[in-house]
Design an enzyme around this catalytic site. Structure first.
Site, mmCIF file in Angstrom:
data_model
loop_
_atom_site.group_PDB
_atom_site.id
_atom_site.type_symbol
_atom_site.label_atom_id
_atom_site.label_comp_id
_atom_site.label_asym_id
_atom_site.label_seq_id
_atom_site.Cartn_x
_atom_site.Cartn_y
_atom_site.Cartn_z
ATOM 1 N N ASN A 9 -2.397 -2.784 -1.710
ATOM 2 C CA ASN A 9 -2.396 -2.328 -0.318
ATOM 3 C C ASN A 9 -3.811 -1.853 -0.001
ATOM 4 O O ASN A 9 -4.223 -0.794 -0.459
ATOM 5 C CB ASN A 9 -1.391 -1.181 -0.150
ATOM 6 C CG ASN A 9 -1.512 -0.493 1.204
ATOM 7 O OD1 ASN A 9 -2.048 -1.077 2.146
ATOM 8 N ND2 ASN A 9 -1.022 0.734 1.296
ATOM 9 N N TRP A 10 -4.509 -2.649 0.783
ATOM 10 C CA TRP A 10 -5.910 -2.339 1.068
ATOM 11 C C TRP A 10 -6.080 -1.259 2.139
ATOM 12 O O TRP A 10 -7.221 -0.877 2.446
ATOM 13 C CB TRP A 10 -6.648 -3.591 1.506
ATOM 14 C CG TRP A 10 -7.128 -4.442 0.373
ATOM 15 C CD1 TRP A 10 -6.962 -4.200 -0.965
ATOM 16 C CD2 TRP A 10 -7.867 -5.672 0.475
ATOM 17 N NE1 TRP A 10 -7.549 -5.201 -1.694
ATOM 18 C CE2 TRP A 10 -8.122 -6.115 -0.843
ATOM 19 C CE3 TRP A 10 -8.332 -6.436 1.540
ATOM 20 C CZ2 TRP A 10 -8.826 -7.298 -1.106
ATOM 21 C CZ3 TRP A 10 -9.031 -7.602 1.277
ATOM 22 C CH2 TRP A 10 -9.277 -8.027 -0.024
ATOM 23 N N LYS A 11 -4.965 -0.855 2.745
ATOM 24 C CA LYS A 11 -5.044 0.148 3.834
ATOM 25 C C LYS A 11 -6.118 -0.301 4.833
ATOM 26 O O LYS A 11 -6.262 -1.492 5.081
ATOM 27 C CB LYS A 11 -5.330 1.532 3.261
ATOM 28 C CG LYS A 11 -4.444 1.866 2.062
ATOM 29 C CD LYS A 11 -4.541 3.302 1.658
ATOM 30 C CE LYS A 11 -3.849 3.490 0.322
ATOM 31 N NZ LYS A 11 -3.183 4.757 0.200
ATOM 32 N N HIS A 95 5.634 2.522 4.828
ATOM 33 C CA HIS A 95 4.691 3.195 3.924
ATOM 34 C C HIS A 95 4.569 4.665 4.343
ATOM 35 O O HIS A 95 4.607 4.982 5.529
ATOM 36 C CB HIS A 95 3.322 2.505 3.996
ATOM 37 C CG HIS A 95 2.369 2.974 2.943
ATOM 38 N ND1 HIS A 95 1.665 4.151 3.080
ATOM 39 C CD2 HIS A 95 2.027 2.453 1.740
ATOM 40 C CE1 HIS A 95 0.925 4.323 1.990
ATOM 41 N NE2 HIS A 95 1.132 3.318 1.161
ATOM 42 N N GLU A 97 2.159 6.594 4.679
ATOM 43 C CA GLU A 97 1.111 6.900 5.676
ATOM 44 C C GLU A 97 1.590 6.542 7.070
ATOM 45 O O GLU A 97 1.206 7.202 8.049
ATOM 46 C CB GLU A 97 -0.192 6.164 5.300
ATOM 47 C CG GLU A 97 -0.850 6.806 4.088
ATOM 48 C CD GLU A 97 -1.698 5.863 3.247
ATOM 49 O OE1 GLU A 97 -2.048 4.771 3.719
ATOM 50 O OE2 GLU A 97 -2.011 6.236 2.095
ATOM 51 N N GLY A 173 -2.971 8.255 -3.513
ATOM 52 C CA GLY A 173 -4.381 8.527 -3.228
ATOM 53 C C GLY A 173 -4.861 9.865 -3.752
ATOM 54 O O GLY A 173 -5.952 10.324 -3.411
ATOM 55 N N SER A 213 -1.324 6.183 -7.234
ATOM 56 C CA SER A 213 -2.427 6.299 -8.187
ATOM 57 C C SER A 213 -2.228 5.459 -9.455
ATOM 58 O O SER A 213 -2.552 5.909 -10.553
ATOM 59 C CB SER A 213 -2.679 7.779 -8.530
ATOM 60 O OG SER A 213 -3.034 8.494 -7.358
ATOM 61 N N GLY A 234 -2.898 1.096 -4.215
ATOM 62 C CA GLY A 234 -3.836 1.330 -3.116
ATOM 63 C C GLY A 234 -5.264 1.260 -3.612
ATOM 64 O O GLY A 234 -5.843 0.182 -3.786
ATOM 65 N N GLY A 235 -5.852 2.418 -3.899
ATOM 66 C CA GLY A 235 -7.262 2.534 -4.276
ATOM 67 C C GLY A 235 -7.726 1.524 -5.312
ATOM 68 O O GLY A 235 -8.764 0.867 -5.135
HETATM 69 C C1 PEP Z 1 -0.499 3.023 -1.671
HETATM 70 O O1 PEP Z 1 -1.323 2.884 -0.777
HETATM 71 O O2 PEP Z 1 0.632 2.554 -1.527
HETATM 72 C C2 PEP Z 1 -0.885 3.719 -2.901
HETATM 73 C C3 PEP Z 1 0.004 3.858 -3.840
HETATM 74 O O3 PEP Z 1 -2.174 4.192 -2.967
HETATM 75 P P1 PEP Z 1 -2.926 4.716 -4.311
HETATM 76 O O4 PEP Z 1 -2.713 3.663 -5.359
HETATM 77 O O5 PEP Z 1 -4.361 4.834 -3.897
HETATM 78 O O6 PEP Z 1 -2.318 6.017 -4.673
#
Ligand code: PEP
Length: 251
Positions: A9-11, A95, A97, A173, A213, A234-235
């Protein structure tokens, strides 16, 4: 058997040039990673170019959201038929967010879920508790409610096209990951809820991803858990080498 799914997930990250360079790099890196399904969910504007850049690579492209109407006067929204027409295969739904910053509720999650299915996209429905809810001992109840409300009206057959992502809000995150045992406990209870809703056959086939994470140094122990079928990243999906390491998890 549930085929593992590693989804990035590149957000709201990357420029067009960065997105295309990443696609070429990733395609080369994972050309032989055939036993894992790989998905990238970039911002809407990069879906079409990434679909083209990744054609033949086995890396699929999905959306980070989907609107519930097919077309109409809904300025700024993107529908399932639009996404399908540019080659998207999946859509994230609910999601945290979106829930936190854009007033997403279990009811709107439900509407997006049905729109995705009708439009031929695989919905990845995201659930997870906040830190406050966890500390109050409410994790299981919160996640069950999100599932029961978010998946309302879905039948067992439709449920086979579903992916669930368990993402504890406090782990997204933040660098704080749920321990594998703690994640497994919630995944198990999610599968039990899915079994109660759709029967044991469907629930044993639905993939449940862990997100929060996930990195190269924790993915192996997470993926070793019996009810963790993949990761929503994500990250660490923003860097091709880190994402490759996650895709090449060892169980
Ligand atoms: C996400 O955006 O769904 C996510 C899990 O982010 P991260 O891996 O950065 O915690």
């Amino acid at each position: 058997m549930r085929v593992p799914l590693i989804a990035g997930n590149w957000k709201m990250f990357k420029t067009s040039d960065e997105a295309l360079a990443f696609a070429g790099d990733l395609a080369r890196r994972v050309a032989d990673a055939e036993s894992t399904e790989i998905l990238l969910c970039p911002a809407f504007v990069y879906i079409s170019p990434l679909v083209q850049a990744l054609r033949g690579s086995g890396v699929k492209v999905g959306a980070q959201n989907v609107f519930w109407e097919d077309s109409g006067a809904f300025t700024g929204e993107v529908s399932a038929p639009m996404l399908k027409s540019v080659g998207a295969r999946y859509a994230l739904v609910g999601h945290s967010e979106r829930r936190q910053y854009f007033h997403e509720t279990d009811e709107t999650v439900n509407r997006r879920l049905f729109a995705a299915l009708k439009g031929g996209l695989v919905p990845i429905v995201c659930v997870g508790e906040t830190l406050e809810e966890r500390e109050a001992g409410k994790t299981a109840a919160v996640v069950e409610t999100q599932l029961r409300q978010g998946l309302k009206g879905l039948d067992s057959n439709q449920a086979l096209s579903l992916v669930v992502a368990y993402e504890p809000v406090w782990a997204i995150g933040t660098g704080r990951t749920a321990t594998p045992e703690l994640a497994q406990e919630v995944h198990r209870s999610i599968r039990t809820t899915l079994g109660n809703l759709f029967g044991p056959d469907a629930s044993s086939q639905i993939r449940i991803l862990y997100g929060g994470s996930v990195k190269g140094d924790n993915v192996d122990s997470l993926m070793a858990q019996p009810d963790i079928d993949g990761a929503l990243v994500g990250g660490a999906s923003l860097d091709a080498a880190s994402f490759e390491r996650i895709i090449r998890f060892k169980r």
